[in-house]
Scaffold this motif. Structure first.
Motif, short mmCIF file in Angstrom:
data_model
loop_
_atom_site.label_atom_id
_atom_site.label_comp_id
_atom_site.label_asym_id
_atom_site.label_seq_id
_atom_site.Cartn_x
_atom_site.Cartn_y
_atom_site.Cartn_z
N VAL A 1 -0.46 8.95 -4.10
CA VAL A 1 -1.16 8.31 -3.38
C VAL A 1 -2.73 8.56 -3.76
O VAL A 1 -4.12 8.28 -3.89
N GLN A 2 -3.31 10.38 -2.80
CA GLN A 2 -3.88 11.09 -3.65
C GLN A 2 -4.57 11.51 -5.16
O GLN A 2 -5.79 11.99 -5.12
N ASP B 1 4.91 11.40 -3.61
CA ASP B 1 3.27 10.61 -3.10
C ASP B 1 1.65 10.63 -3.75
O ASP B 1 1.47 12.29 -3.68
N HIS C 1 2.10 13.87 4.55
CA HIS C 1 1.48 12.13 5.42
C HIS C 1 1.93 11.31 6.30
O HIS C 1 3.44 11.75 5.86
N MET D 1 4.46 15.13 -1.82
CA MET D 1 3.85 14.60 -1.93
C MET D 1 2.27 15.49 -3.09
O MET D 1 3.02 16.67 -3.53
N SER E 1 3.55 8.34 7.07
CA SER E 1 4.29 7.64 6.46
C SER E 1 5.14 8.10 5.50
O SER E 1 5.52 7.54 5.22
N HIS F 1 -6.63 1.23 -2.56
CA HIS F 1 -8.10 1.44 -1.99
C HIS F 1 -8.05 3.11 -2.04
O HIS F 1 -9.65 3.48 -1.72
N LYS F 2 -7.65 3.43 -2.62
CA LYS F 2 -7.93 4.67 -2.96
C LYS F 2 -8.46 5.37 -4.56
O LYS F 2 -9.01 6.52 -4.13
N CYS G 1 -5.54 8.10 9.63
CA CYS G 1 -5.08 8.08 9.55
C CYS G 1 -4.72 8.68 11.59
O CYS G 1 -3.39 7.92 11.71
N GLY H 1 0.36 -1.31 0.23
CA GLY H 1 -0.37 -0.40 0.22
C GLY H 1 0.61 1.49 0.29
O GLY H 1 2.16 1.07 -0.12
N GLY H 2 0.30 2.51 -0.23
CA GLY H 2 0.54 3.55 0.21
C GLY H 2 1.86 3.86 1.47
O GLY H 2 3.26 4.66 1.30
N ASN I 1 -3.48 15.06 1.23
CA ASN I 1 -5.02 14.41 1.71
C ASN I 1 -6.49 15.20 2.34
O ASN I 1 -7.10 14.20 2.61
N ASN J 1 5.53 4.32 0.06
CA ASN J 1 6.55 5.69 0.81
C ASN J 1 7.83 5.75 1.39
O ASN J 1 8.85 5.86 1.68
C1 LIG Z 1 -1.70 10.85 0.39
C2 LIG Z 1 -1.11 9.46 1.38
N1 LIG Z 1 -0.12 8.97 1.43
C3 LIG Z 1 -0.08 7.91 1.73
C4 LIG Z 1 -0.82 7.44 2.40
C5 LIG Z 1 -1.14 5.66 3.02
O1 LIG Z 1 -1.55 5.07 2.15
P1 LIG Z 1 -2.15 3.48 2.58
O2 LIG Z 1 -3.02 3.48 4.06
O3 LIG Z 1 -2.11 2.55 1.50
O4 LIG Z 1 -1.24 2.91 3.22
C6 LIG Z 1 -2.13 7.54 2.80
C7 LIG Z 1 -3.72 6.97 2.91
O5 LIG Z 1 -4.12 7.16 3.94
C8 LIG Z 1 -2.41 9.10 1.53
O6 LIG Z 1 -3.56 10.12 1.46
#
Ligand SMILES: Cc1ncc(COP(=O)(O)O)c(C=O)c1O
Length: 389
Positions: free
Chosen positions: A182-183, A180, A102, A149, A104, A205-206, A329, A72-73, A153, A77
């Motif tokens: 992810v969003q 990043d 984020h 990023m 992470s 999952h996003k 998170c 996952g994200g 998020n 990261n």
């Molecule tokens: C910007 C960003 N990076 C990373 C993540 C982490 O991704 P994951 O939930 O797949 O670990 C998220 C999700 O919460 C996020 O919004």
């Protein structure tokens, strides 16, 4: 009683497409082989992995050998940041990021600080955007990695990735640029080639795929130290038996998200504008944190100073409308958002912040219902607050 459910917490996670669920079920039942096995079942599982990798590579416009599947994200990261920083330690010990990443990204960087790395945390402007010039000023001859990023998020601000990359590469082409995404993936154009990105994190999952799978794009020639050691899967960079159903689910979710994408994004922008302008009309005292039209199509954050975000969240829940007070998170901690703090949002607005995040699956009817209920819930809470204060 109205039974409509309006899920507006898509930054936390999205509802998987029915086709994704069906395909994953089929693979779990029928294609249970281990992709590393030498027999026919293994070969079939391996073909699922390689075609899923190919789908993601094609969408990103990269080579399939540049895609590493992760959990996952968060893992993408961590792998990028810890892996690249440690691999290139001899070049230098300076890393650059932003104060609104984020956790992470921020947490692995804080770990690296304990190992002797120095990290510069760039501050955004009042709309949550990093001025590219700030990156130029932060670069030193010891800088090995910049991690910024694409879409935030919590407030939906969009960073000028291409400009930042040009600045970095002009100054020193050896500095590695991690993003990043992810969003942003599927909501804004993401192209490592065109945007000058060396490493890029994704999470399924996003974008209506399964939880627990993501990918790291790593440009050919960029090296990293793995976080895990094991059976040599994913070119030894991320060992562990391949998650075939999830990889296929991620690829299918990506393909479905890119179908008719322009029209879906236009709809998201119009939904976002509809909710913002409706709240603005009814409650002109509410304030938008971060950008409006310049922001991402699906994420926005509004403060209702004097009210508590968490109370608003639960009041909306009574109407089956699901929102968030910030990053999911962090939602178990009572700490105010580090993102809003970086924007210098005042204390009342910090406490009264609500994040709305939309998805391709929201409908016009849902948005109309949500806008109407949000306004009446806020009016009720405001009335109660006036009586009790
Ligand atoms: C910007 C960003 N990076 C990373 C993540 C982490 O991704 P994951 O939930 O797949 O670990 C998220 C999700 O919460 C996020 O919004």
């Amino acid at each position: 009683m109205h039974t409509m459910e309006v899920y507006l917490d898509n930054s936390a996670t999205t509802r998987p497409y029915p086709e994704v669920i069906q395909e994953m079920q089929r693979i779990m039942a029928e294609e249970y082989g281990n992709a590393s096995s030498l027999h026919r079942r293994g070969g079939r599982a391996e073909r699922i992995m390689s075609s899923s990798r190919q789908v993601l590579a094609e969408i990103l416009g990269v080579k399939s050998g540049e895609i590493i599947f992760t959990s996952g994200g968060t893992e993408s990261n961590n792998l990028a940041i810890q892996g690249i920083a440690r691999r290139y330690r001899r070049r230098g010990n300076h890393l650059i990021t932003t104060a609104i990443e984020h956790s992470s990204v921020l947490q692995p960087l804080q770990q690296l600080e304990k190992e002797g790395f120095e990290v510069t945390y760039l501050l955004p402007d009042s709309k949550g955007v990093i001025e590219p010039q700030k990156v130029a000023e932060a670069l030193t001859p010891r800088t090995v990695l910049v991690s910024i990023m694409h879409v935030n998020n919590e407030i939906g601000s969009v960073q000028p990735i291409s400009q930042i990359s040009s600045i970095i590469k002009n100054e020193n082409p050896e500095v590695i640029f991690h993003v990043d995404a992810v969003q942003s993936f599927s909501k804004l154009p993401v192209s490592p080639e065109e945007q000058g990105i060396d490493a890029l994190s994704l999470s399924a999952h996003k974008f209506h795929g399964p939880k627990g799978i993501g990918a790291l794009y790593l440009r050919e020639g960029v090296l990293l130290n793995p976080l895990f050691w094991g059976g040599g899967h994913e070119r030894g960079l991320r060992p562990g038996t391949e998650n075939t159903p999830a990889a296929a689910g991620m690829a299918l979710a990506a393909r479905l998200s890119f179908n008719g994408r322009k029209e879906k994004i236009r709809r998201l922008y119009s939904f976002k504008e509809k909710i913002i302008s409706s709240i603005e009309r009814e409650h002109p005292w509410a304030r938008l944190n971060g950008p409006r039209e310049e922001g991402a199509p699906h994420i926005f954050n509004i403060s209702f100073p004097g009210l508590k975000g968490e109370i608003i969240l639960h009041a909306l829940e009574e109407h089956s409308i699901y929102v968030s007070t910030g990053s999911a998170c962090h939602s178990d901690s009572k700490e105010p958002s580090h993102v809003l703090k970086a924007l210098n949002v005042d204390k009342d607005s910090l406490e009264g912040a609500v994040r709305f995040s939309l998805s391709f699956l929201n409908t016009e009817e849902e948005i109309d219902y949500a806008a109407d209920r949000i306004n009446s819930v806020i009016a009720e809470l405001k009335k109660f607050q006036t009586i009790t204060s």
